[in-house]
Write a protein that holds these residues in place. Structure first.
Motif, PDB file in Angstrom:
ATOM      1  N   LEU A 124      21.010  38.003  50.044  1.00 24.74           N
ATOM      2  CA  LEU A 124      22.061  37.500  49.163  1.00 24.74           C
ATOM      3  C   LEU A 124      21.518  36.470  48.178  1.00 24.74           C
ATOM      4  CD1 LEU A 124      25.064  37.113  51.632  1.00 24.74           C
ATOM      5  CD2 LEU A 124      24.827  38.788  49.801  1.00 24.74           C
ATOM      6  N   VAL A 125      20.640  35.601  48.668  1.00 30.23           N
ATOM      7  CA  VAL A 125      20.052  34.583  47.795  1.00 30.23           C
ATOM      8  C   VAL A 125      19.234  35.236  46.692  1.00 30.23           C
ATOM      9  CG1 VAL A 125      18.394  32.703  47.677  1.00 30.23           C
ATOM     10  CG2 VAL A 125      20.066  32.776  49.533  1.00 30.23           C
ATOM     11  N   VAL A 126      18.469  36.277  47.061  1.00 23.08           N
ATOM     12  CA  VAL A 126      17.643  36.960  46.065  1.00 23.08           C
ATOM     13  C   VAL A 126      18.514  37.683  45.043  1.00 23.08           C
ATOM     14  CG1 VAL A 126      15.960  38.807  45.706  1.00 23.08           C
ATOM     15  CG2 VAL A 126      15.657  37.183  47.583  1.00 23.08           C
ATOM     16  N   LEU A 127      19.545  38.377  45.546  1.00 19.90           N
ATOM     17  CA  LEU A 127      20.380  39.162  44.652  1.00 19.90           C
ATOM     18  C   LEU A 127      21.200  38.285  43.715  1.00 19.90           C
ATOM     19  CD1 LEU A 127      21.678  41.996  47.016  1.00 19.90           C
ATOM     20  CD2 LEU A 127      19.953  42.180  45.225  1.00 19.90           C
ATOM     21  N   PHE A 128      21.816  37.259  44.265  1.00 19.19           N
ATOM     22  CA  PHE A 128      22.730  36.446  43.480  1.00 19.19           C
ATOM     23  C   PHE A 128      22.106  35.154  42.947  1.00 19.19           C
ATOM     24  CE2 PHE A 128      25.426  38.929  46.344  1.00 19.19           C
ATOM     25  CZ  PHE A 128      26.281  39.523  45.433  1.00 19.19           C
ATOM     26  N   GLY A 129      21.084  34.692  43.596  1.00 27.24           N
ATOM     27  CA  GLY A 129      20.477  33.440  43.174  1.00 27.24           C
ATOM     28  C   GLY A 129      19.179  33.585  42.427  1.00 27.24           C
ATOM     29  N   GLY A 130      18.530  34.776  42.535  1.00 31.06           N
ATOM     30  CA  GLY A 130      17.241  34.957  41.879  1.00 31.06           C
ATOM     31  C   GLY A 130      17.342  34.853  40.371  1.00 31.06           C
ATOM     32  N   SER A 131      18.264  35.621  39.779  1.00 29.63           N
ATOM     33  CA  SER A 131      18.405  35.586  38.325  1.00 29.63           C
ATOM     34  C   SER A 131      18.870  34.213  37.850  1.00 29.63           C
ATOM     35  CB  SER A 131      19.403  36.657  37.871  1.00 29.63           C
ATOM     36  OG  SER A 131      20.675  36.442  38.451  1.00 29.63           O
ATOM     37  N   ARG A 132      19.738  33.578  38.665  1.00 31.91           N
ATOM     38  CA  ARG A 132      20.201  32.238  38.287  1.00 31.91           C
ATOM     39  C   ARG A 132      19.048  31.238  38.312  1.00 31.91           C
ATOM     40  NH1 ARG A 132      25.386  29.367  38.397  1.00 31.91           N
ATOM     41  NH2 ARG A 132      26.278  31.445  38.523  1.00 31.91           N
ATOM     42  N   PHE A 133      18.172  31.378  39.303  1.00 34.67           N
ATOM     43  CA  PHE A 133      17.022  30.479  39.364  1.00 34.67           C
ATOM     44  C   PHE A 133      16.102  30.695  38.174  1.00 34.67           C
ATOM     45  CE2 PHE A 133      12.585  29.774  40.608  1.00 34.67           C
ATOM     46  CZ  PHE A 133      12.622  28.424  40.943  1.00 34.67           C
ATOM     47  N   ASP A 179      15.749  27.871  31.004  1.00 37.54           N
ATOM     48  CA  ASP A 179      16.504  26.862  30.252  1.00 37.54           C
ATOM     49  C   ASP A 179      15.815  25.498  30.314  1.00 37.54           C
ATOM     50  OD1 ASP A 179      18.373  28.724  29.566  1.00 37.54           O
ATOM     51  OD2 ASP A 179      19.811  28.153  31.119  1.00 37.54           O
ATOM     52  N   TRP A 180      15.249  25.173  31.470  1.00 37.77           N
ATOM     53  CA  TRP A 180      14.520  23.915  31.611  1.00 37.77           C
ATOM     54  C   TRP A 180      13.368  23.851  30.606  1.00 37.77           C
ATOM     55  CZ3 TRP A 180      14.356  19.301  34.258  1.00 37.77           C
ATOM     56  CH2 TRP A 180      13.119  18.675  34.360  1.00 37.77           C
ATOM     57  N   GLU A 181      12.631  24.939  30.488  1.00 43.08           N
ATOM     58  CA  GLU A 181      11.515  24.984  29.536  1.00 43.08           C
ATOM     59  C   GLU A 181      12.019  24.955  28.094  1.00 43.08           C
ATOM     60  OE1 GLU A 181       8.270  24.963  29.914  1.00 43.08           O
ATOM     61  OE2 GLU A 181       8.241  24.877  32.091  1.00 43.08           O
ATOM     62  N   TRP A 182      13.109  25.689  27.833  1.00 40.01           N
ATOM     63  CA  TRP A 182      13.619  25.770  26.462  1.00 40.01           C
ATOM     64  C   TRP A 182      14.140  24.416  25.989  1.00 40.01           C
ATOM     65  CZ3 TRP A 182      18.514  25.297  24.144  1.00 40.01           C
ATOM     66  CH2 TRP A 182      18.618  25.815  22.846  1.00 40.01           C
ATOM     67  N   LEU A 219      12.588  21.895  22.992  1.00 40.64           N
ATOM     68  CA  LEU A 219      13.439  21.502  21.877  1.00 40.64           C
ATOM     69  C   LEU A 219      13.681  19.993  21.835  1.00 40.64           C
ATOM     70  CD1 LEU A 219      14.824  23.079  19.608  1.00 40.64           C
ATOM     71  CD2 LEU A 219      16.862  23.242  21.035  1.00 40.64           C
ATOM     72  N   GLY A 220      13.308  19.294  22.899  1.00 41.27           N
ATOM     73  CA  GLY A 220      13.496  17.847  22.944  1.00 41.27           C
ATOM     74  C   GLY A 220      14.853  17.415  23.468  1.00 41.27           C
ATOM     75  N   PHE A 221      15.563  18.314  24.157  1.00 39.52           N
ATOM     76  CA  PHE A 221      16.899  17.992  24.683  1.00 39.52           C
ATOM     77  C   PHE A 221      16.963  18.191  26.192  1.00 39.52           C
ATOM     78  CE2 PHE A 221      17.784  18.695  20.219  1.00 39.52           C
ATOM     79  CZ  PHE A 221      18.797  17.799  19.927  1.00 39.52           C
ATOM     80  N   ARG A 222      15.849  17.958  26.887  1.00 36.29           N
ATOM     81  CA  ARG A 222      15.867  18.162  28.334  1.00 36.29           C
ATOM     82  C   ARG A 222      16.820  17.184  29.021  1.00 36.29           C
ATOM     83  NH1 ARG A 222      10.182  19.145  30.763  1.00 36.29           N
ATOM     84  NH2 ARG A 222      10.631  21.229  29.916  1.00 36.29           N
ATOM     85  N   GLY A 223      17.036  16.030  28.417  1.00 32.81           N
ATOM     86  CA  GLY A 223      17.976  15.075  29.001  1.00 32.81           C
ATOM     87  C   GLY A 223      19.380  15.640  29.068  1.00 32.81           C
ATOM     88  N   VAL A 224      19.785  16.434  28.060  1.00 32.34           N
ATOM     89  CA  VAL A 224      21.102  17.069  28.074  1.00 32.34           C
ATOM     90  C   VAL A 224      21.178  18.064  29.218  1.00 32.34           C
ATOM     91  CG1 VAL A 224      22.677  18.576  26.800  1.00 32.34           C
ATOM     92  CG2 VAL A 224      21.442  16.762  25.599  1.00 32.34           C
ATOM     93  N   PHE A 225      20.143  18.893  29.330  1.00 29.22           N
ATOM     94  CA  PHE A 225      20.124  19.895  30.401  1.00 29.22           C
ATOM     95  C   PHE A 225      20.169  19.224  31.772  1.00 29.22           C
ATOM     96  CE2 PHE A 225      17.653  22.442  33.419  1.00 29.22           C
ATOM     97  CZ  PHE A 225      18.377  23.623  33.400  1.00 29.22           C
ATOM     98  N   THR A 226      19.378  18.169  31.938  1.00 29.15           N
ATOM     99  CA  THR A 226      19.325  17.482  33.232  1.00 29.15           C
ATOM    100  C   THR A 226      20.663  16.843  33.572  1.00 29.15           C
ATOM    101  OG1 THR A 226      16.976  17.030  32.883  1.00 29.15           O
ATOM    102  CG2 THR A 226      18.107  15.741  34.556  1.00 29.15           C
ATOM    103  N   LYS A 227      21.283  16.178  32.593  1.00 34.98           N
ATOM    104  CA  LYS A 227      22.553  15.510  32.844  1.00 34.98           C
ATOM    105  C   LYS A 227      23.631  16.523  33.250  1.00 34.98           C
ATOM    106  CE  LYS A 227      23.487  11.702  32.260  1.00 34.98           C
ATOM    107  NZ  LYS A 227      24.074  10.925  31.175  1.00 34.98           N
ATOM    108  N   VAL A 228      23.702  17.639  32.535  1.00 30.96           N
ATOM    109  CA  VAL A 228      24.700  18.658  32.854  1.00 30.96           C
ATOM    110  C   VAL A 228      24.411  19.264  34.224  1.00 30.96           C
ATOM    111  CG1 VAL A 228      25.646  20.895  32.181  1.00 30.96           C
ATOM    112  CG2 VAL A 228      25.170  19.174  30.430  1.00 30.96           C
TER     113      VAL A 228
END
Length: 1001
Positions: A27-36, A42-45, A49-58
Motif C-alpha cells: 500500500l505504501v508503494v502504491l499510494f505513497g511512492g508517487s507522492r514521495f 518539488d523539493w528540488e524545484w 527557484l529560490g523558494f524552498r522556504g515556501v515549500f518547507t513552510k507549507v
C-alpha cells in the motif's frame, strides 16, 4: 448466556503478521511512492527557484496538521473503543444459536488487534488527510493582522472575521467529528458486547454504556452550544436575502435572538445529559433533547419564516434599508470600488462633435486600435512563425511601448516553442526534449496601423500588421531584445510533459536548435540539476521515461527544465494567491518577462457581497477561444496586491507588493517573510508595463452595475441598475456571452492626456441603450483610478448591440457583405471599441477582417473600418475615410495613416494574393456634355454587372472605381448645365458600392 470474553487482546500468528506487513508495504508503494517522488522533485524545484522556504513552510504545516488531527480523531475513536470494550458485561447475552450479533462478535474477537488498532488508525489517517488541506487557514490565524475597520453590528475588527472566525469554525467542526465518531464507535462496541440490548423490551443499557454514551451526547450538545455562539457572527455573511449578502431584517430580529435562545437550551440539554451519568433514568436527557429539537424547529426555522412572510415581504424597502446600506458600504470597501477609487462623471453621450474637434482629439483618434488580438493570432502565425514548431497563443496581448516619444498600443506575442506542433521524427524523445527546447523572439505590431489600405492601387497585400521583431536574426530598434530565447511560456507549458533537458555534453557540439545555421547550449540559471543518479531516478519515475536514465544527452552538467507555464510557476511559489487568467509578455531591460497579476481574496467578510469569480469573469472571449478561466470560487474580498514576473529565459519568479495596505497581504508576508519584495524594488520600466488586470476589472464591473446605486430604496427596487452588454461581434449563444473589456490608449476622461486604459461599455438593465462607460487607468501615476461616465436617463444613446445592427444594415456595408458571401470569403468582426470623443460624444469603431473560408492556410487581413456616431455610419478602407464620412472632411486627419508598404513584413512565401481594389478616382478636372456623361455612366454600370457575374474581385474593384468616376462626372455635368437640360436617365442597376473588400490568398 455466554461468558465474558477475556480482556486482553489476542495476538496474530506469525504468518498473519508477515501478510499484514507485506500488505502495508504494498500500500505504501502504491499510494505513497508517487507522492514521495513528487515531494522530492518539488523539493528540488523550489530549491532551484529560490523558494524552498515556501515549500518547507507549507509541508511542515500540512504534516503537523495531519498528525494533530489524526492523533486527536484517531485517539478519540481508540479511547471510545477501548473504554466500551473494557466495560463490557461479564456475561454476554445470546438470543439463540442463530444470533447474527454473535457471528460478528466472534469475528471481532478473533482479530481484536486489527479492529482495535486498525479502525482508529484508518479513521485518523483519513481525518488527517482531509484536515491538511486547511493549512492556509491555520497560518492566517497565526499571522492575522488588523483591518482597522469594524463590522457594523458587533463592532469587531474585520480581522476577526478574516483570520480568527474561520479557525474557530475549523476547531468546532473537528470537535463535532471527534465526538460523533466516538459516539458511533462506543454505540457499536456496546451493542456487539452486550452493553446495549435491543432485544429486551424497550432496550436496556448497562451502567457503563449509559455513562459513556451520556457523556459523549452531552459533549456533542455542548459543542453545539458553542457553535450557536459563533453562528451569530456568521450571520453577517448570510445569504437569506437573494438580493444581497449580509444579515437581513429577519436575521437580525428573528434568527439572531433564536441563536441565543438555542444556545441556552443547548447548555441546559448538555447539563441534562451529564446528569444522566448519575441518574438511572434517561428520560430527563431525552426530554431535554426533544426540547432542543423542537426549539430548533419553532424558534430557529418557523419564527423567522413567519416574520419574513408577514412583516418583511410586504414592507421590504423599509425593513431591509439598514441591511442594504451596510451591504453597499461593505461591498464597495471589500472590492475597492469606494468613492476614493471610483469617480462618477456626468456625460452627455450624444453631443454634436465637429470635424475639427475629432481631428484635434489626437490622444484618442491617433491611437484607435485597428488590430484585434483575438483575431490576428493566425495572421501572426502565418507571417511570423518561421518554423512549424514555433507558435503564438490563440489570443495575443495588448501592451504599450514608446515610439517617437509617444506611447502607442502594440499587439504583442512571444514566438514560443509549441511542442504539440512537432511532427515526424521531430517527436522522438531526443529531438522533442533535447533539441527543440525553446522559442525565439518577441513580435509586436503597432495596433493602430496596417502595412497598406486594402484599396491601394495594384496592391493585394494590404491590411496586414506592421511588425517590430526582435529575435536571433533581427533586432527591432523600437523594442530591442538582448535575450530572445524563450524557455518558459504559455504554449510550452501546455505540453504534457513539458520538460526539456539542457546543458553541456562534453566532447559534443551544441545540441539545441537555435537557427538553421546555429545550435545552442543553455547556460541560464533555470532548471534542476539532473546529473546525479538519484535525480535521474526521481525524474525517470516522475515522467515514466527510461531514456532519462540511459540517454547520452544526460550528463553530470545537465539540467531539466519543467513547470514552464508562467502562471503555474507563480501559483506554485505563492499558493495563497489567485492568479489572473491572462498573462502577457513584456520587454524589460532587454529581456522578455511574463507579467502575472496576483490577487489576495477572502471567502467571507461581513455584509460584503459574495461573488463567483468564474461567473463574473466569463465573457465572449473565453467562450470563443477556450481561454484559461478564473477559478470556480466564491469571494467577498479581492485586491490586486501582487505583481509577479517570470523571466522567459531562466524562469526566475519575482513577486512585488502592489498594495502595501492590504491586511491580507500583510498576513501572508508574516507567513512567508521575504517572499514578496516591496514596491520600491519595482523599476520604472517594469511599472510602465503594468496593466490593470482584466479579471479584477470584470469583477468590479459586474458589481458596479448594481453598486453604483447608493440609496437603499432604489437598490431594493433595482432602479438605476446597469448590465454588461452582450458582445455583438460573435455568436453569443442567446445572449450568454458578455462583451469583454478592451485595452486602449486614449484620452484620459479627467485630464484629457493620453492614457493606457481598460474600458467597457455598460447598458441599462435588460435594455440595449448606453447607461455608462467605465475605464480603469493603468498609467503609473494614476494606476487603479476608475472613472465612470454616467449618461443621462432621459436620452437614448445607442449601445453596442444597436450600433452593430445599424452599421451592418447600412446600404454600403450590407451590399458588400452579400457580395463577399457569394465569393466564399469569410467575414470576421473585430472588437467593437467605445471611445469618448470631443466633449460628450461616444464614438464606436470596429475593424472588419476577411479571409478565404475554404482554405486551411488562410488568415485574416484588415479590409474595412466601421465607424458609428449618433446613428451615422462611416465605412471605408481606412479609419480616416470612415471618420470623414461621419463627421465631415478633415475629421480623420488626426489618425495614423497606413505604413509605407516597403516597411512591412512580406506575407508568407507561396501565398497567392488578389490585387486589391484601387481607391476611388478623383473627380474629373473638366466637364463633358450631359449626354456623354449619361452614356459613360451606363457603360460603367454594365461593366459592374459583368465584373460581378465573373467573380473577379480585381475587375469588380476596377469597375467600382470607374463607376464612381462616372457618377461624379455626371453630377458635375448636370451641375454645370444648371440641371435644366433634359437628359436620358441612366440604365437602372444596383446602387454602386464605394469600395470592394478583398479576400486573402
Amino acid at each position: 448466556m455466554a461468558v465474558r470474553p477475556p480482556t486482553g487482546f489476542s495476538g496474530l500468528s506469525k504468518r498473519s503478521r508477515w501478510l499484514l506487513a507485506a500488505g502495508v508495504v504494498l500500500l505504501v508503494v502504491l499510494f505513497g511512492g508517487s507522492r514521495f517522488v513528487d515531494t522530492y522533485v518539488d523539493w528540488e524545484w523550489f530549491g532551484a527557484l529560490g523558494f524552498r522556504g515556501v515549500f518547507t513552510k507549507v509541508l511542515v504545516t500540512k504534516v503537523v496538521l495531519f498528525f494533530v488531527v489524526a492523533v486527536v480523531i484517531g485517539g478519540a475513536v481508540a479511547g471510545a473503543l477501548a473504554l466500551a470494550y473494557r466495560s463490557r458485561p461479564v456475561f454476554v447475552p445470546v438470543s439463540g444459536p442463530d444470533d447474527p450479533v454473535a457471528r460478528y462478535r466472534t469475528l471481532v474477537m478473533s482479530r481484536i488487534r486489527v479492529f482495535g488498532i486498525g479502525i482508529p488508525v484508518v479513521v485518523g489517517v483519513i481525518a488527517g488527510l482531509v484536515a491538511q488541506s486547511d493549512w492556509a487557514l491555520v497560518q492566517l490565524w497565526m499571522h492575522g493582522t488588523s483591518f482597522g475597520q469594524s463590522d457594523p453590528q458587533y463592532g469587531l475588527d474585520l480581522g476577526f472575521y478574516a483570520f480568527d472566525l474561520p479557525f474557530y469554525r475549523f476547531l468546532i467542526d473537528w470537535a463535532f467529528v471527534a465526538v460523533l465518531l466516538s459516539f458511533v464507535a462506543s454505540l457499536v462496541t456496546h451493542y456487539l458486547f452486550g452493553g446495549l440490548r435491543l432485544a429486551d423490551r424497550g432496550g436496556r443499557l448497562t451502567r457503563a454504556a449509559r455513562v459513556q454514551l451520556a457523556v459523549l451526547a452531552g459533549t456533542f450538545v455542548l459543542i453545539k452550544a458553542i457553535a450557536y455562539f459563533f453562528d451569530r457572527y456568521a450571520l453577517l455573511s448570510s445569504d437569506r436575502n437573494a438580493q444581497f449578502t449580509g444579515a437581513s431584517y429577519t436575521d437580525l430580529h428573528a434568527v439572531l435572538p433564536a441563536k441565543l435562545i438555542l444556545l441556552c437550551i443547548a447548555v441546559i440539554c448538555a447539563g441534562a445529559f451529564f446528569a444522566g451519568v448519575v441518574l438511572r433514568d434517561l428520560r430527563v436527557p431525552a426530554l431535554a433533547l426533544a426540547l432542543l429539537v423542537l426549539s430548533s424547529v419553532l424558534v430557529g426555522a418557523a419564527w423567522p419564516a413567519i416574520l419574513q412572510q408577514f412583516s418583511v415581504n410586504p414592507n421590504g424597502p423599509e425593513r431591509e434599508a439598514l441591511s442594504i446600506q451596510r451591504n453597499i458600504d461593505s461591498t464597495r470597501q471589500a472590492y475597492g470600488i469606494t468613492d476614493k477609487t471610483v469617480k462618477y462623471v456626468n456625460y452627455a453621450g450624444t453631443a454634436t462633435v465637429s470635424p475639427t474637434e475629432v481631428a484635434t482629439d489626437a490622444a484618442t483618434t491617433s491611437n484607435i486600435r485597428l488590430l484585434d488580438p483575438t483575431v490576428l493570432s493566425r495572421t501572426f502565425t502565418q507571417q511570423q512563425q518561421l518554423k512549424n514548431f514555433y507558435g503564438f497563443p490563440d489570443t495575443l496581448s495588448v501592451d504599450r511601448y514608446e515610439t517617437d516619444g509617444q506611447l502607442r498600443d502594440y499587439v504583442v506575442a512571444a514566438r514560443e516553442l509549441a511542442p504539440d506542433t512537432l511532427t515526424g521524427n521531430q517527436t522522438n524523445w531526443v529531438n522533442k526534449h533535447t533539441v527543440y527546447t525553446h522559442g525565439n523572439g518577441f513580435v509586436a505590431a503597432a495596433a493602430n496601423k496596417v502595412n497598406a489600405a486594402l484599396t491601394d492601387a495594384g496592391s493585394g497585400t494590404g491590411g496586414y500588421p506592421v511588425y517590430s521583431v526582435s529575435d536571433l536574426n533581427t533586432k527591432s530598434p523600437t523594442i530591442p531584445v538582448t535575450q530572445p530565447r524563450i524557455y518558459y511560456g504559455e504554449l510550452i507549458g501546455k505540453s504534457n510533459p513539458d520538460y526539456a533537458i539542457v546543458g553541456d555534453v562534453p566532447g559534443a557540439a551544441p545540441r539545441e536548435y537555435d537557427t538553421d545555421s546555429s545550435s545552442f547550449t543553455y547556460n541560464g540559471a533555470g532548471g534542476v540539476e539532473i546529473g546525479s543518479w538519484i535525480n535521474r531516478l526521481a525524474f525517470a519515475a516522475k515522467y515514466g521515461e527510461r531514456n532519462i536514465l540511459f540517454s547520452s544527452a544526460v550528463t553530470n552538467d545537465s539540467k531539466i527544465i519543467f513547470n514552464r507555464d508562467p502562471r503555474d510557476r507563480v501559483q506554485a511559489v505563492a499558493p495563497w494567491l489567485t492568479t489572473n487568467s491572462d498573462t502577457y509578455p513584456a520587454v524589460i531591460d532587454g529581456r522578455i518577462k511574463w507579467i502575472v497579476d496576483g490577487f489576495t481574496t477572502l471567502d467571507s467578510l461581513p455584509y460584503a457581497q459574495r461573488t463567483s469569480l468564474d461567473a463574473a469573469t466569463a465573457d465572449s472571449l473565453a467562450a470563443a477561444t477556450g481561454a484559461r478561466q478564473a477559478p470556480n470560487k466564491q469571494v467577498s474580498y479581492i485586491r490586486n496586491s501582487v505583481k509577479a514576473t517570470v523571466d522567459a529565459y531562466d524562469g526566475t519568479v519575482t513577486l512585488y507588493s502592489n498594495d502595501a495596505n492590504d491586511p491580507v497581504l500583510k498576513a501572508w508576508e508574516g507567513v512567508f517573510p521575504g517572499v514578496v519584495k516591496p514596491a520600491s524594488d519595482i523599476s520604472p520600466e517594469l511599472r510602465s508595463h503594468f496593466r490593470y488586470p482584466e479579471d479584477l476589472f470584470k469583477v468590479q464591473r459586474d458589481l458596479l452595475t448594481r453598486y453604483n446605486v447608493s440609496d437603499p430604496k432604489e437598490f431594493f427596487q433595482n432602479n438605476g441598475f446597469w448590465s454588461v452588454p452582450d458582445d455583438p461581434t460573435v455568436d453569443n449563444n442567446n445572449g450568454l456571452a458578455p462583451q469583454p473589456p478592451y485595452y486602449v490608449q486614449a484620452a484620459d476622461p479627467q485630464s484629457g492626456k493620453s492614457s493606457f486604459q481598460l474600458t467597457s461599455a455598460l447598458v441599462g438593465l435588460k435594455r440595449e441603450f448606453m447607461s455608462a462607460y467605465m475605464t480603469a487607468s493603468a498609467n503609473p501615476d494614476t494606476y487603479g483610478q476608475i472613472t465612470v461616465l454616467k449618461l443621462p436617463t432621459d436620452t437614448q444613446t445607442q449601445g453596442p448591440q444597436q450600433v452593430q445592427n445599424s452599421m451592418l444594415s447600412a446600404p454600403s456595408v450590407s451590399k458588400e457583405r452579400n457580395l463577399l458571401g457569394q465569393q466564399s470569403t469569410k467575414i470576421e468582426y473585430g472588437n467593437l471599441l467605445t471611445l469618448p470623443v470631443g466633449k460628450g460624444g461616444l464614438l464606436y469603431v470596429e475593424p472588419l477582417y476577411i479571409e478565404r473560408s475554404a482554405q486551411a492556410s488562410s488568415y485574416p487581413q484588415l479590409a474595412r473600418v466601421l465607424v458609428s456616431y449618433n446613428g451615422q455610419v462611416g465605412y471605408g478602407p481606412t479609419l480616416a475615410e470612415a471618420l470623414d464620412q461621419v463627421f465631415g472632411a478633415g475629421a480623420g486627419s488626426g489618425t495614423t495613416a497606413p505604413a509605407n508598404p516597403s516597411q512591412t513584413t512580406p506575407t508568407t512565401p507561396g501565398a497567392t494574393t488578389t490585387p486589391a481594389p484601387t481607391t476611388s478616382a478623383a473627380p474629373p478636372s473638366g466637364t463633358v456634355p450631359v449626354p456623354q456623361a449619361v452614356d459613360n455612366l451606363n457603360r460603367a454600370l454594365q461593366a459592374l454587372k459583368t465584373a460581378q457575374a465573373s467573380g473577379d474581385f480585381g475587375a469588380f474593384g476596377q469597375a467600382l472605381t470607374n463607376l464612381d468616376a462616372a457618377v461624379k462626372a455626371y453630377q458635375l455635368a448636370v451641375g454645370q448645365s444648371g440641371g435644366s437640360t433634359a437628359t436620358p436617365a441612366p440604365t437602372t442597376a444596383p446602387a454602386p458600392t464605394t469600395t470592394a473588400a478583398q479576400p486573402t490568398g
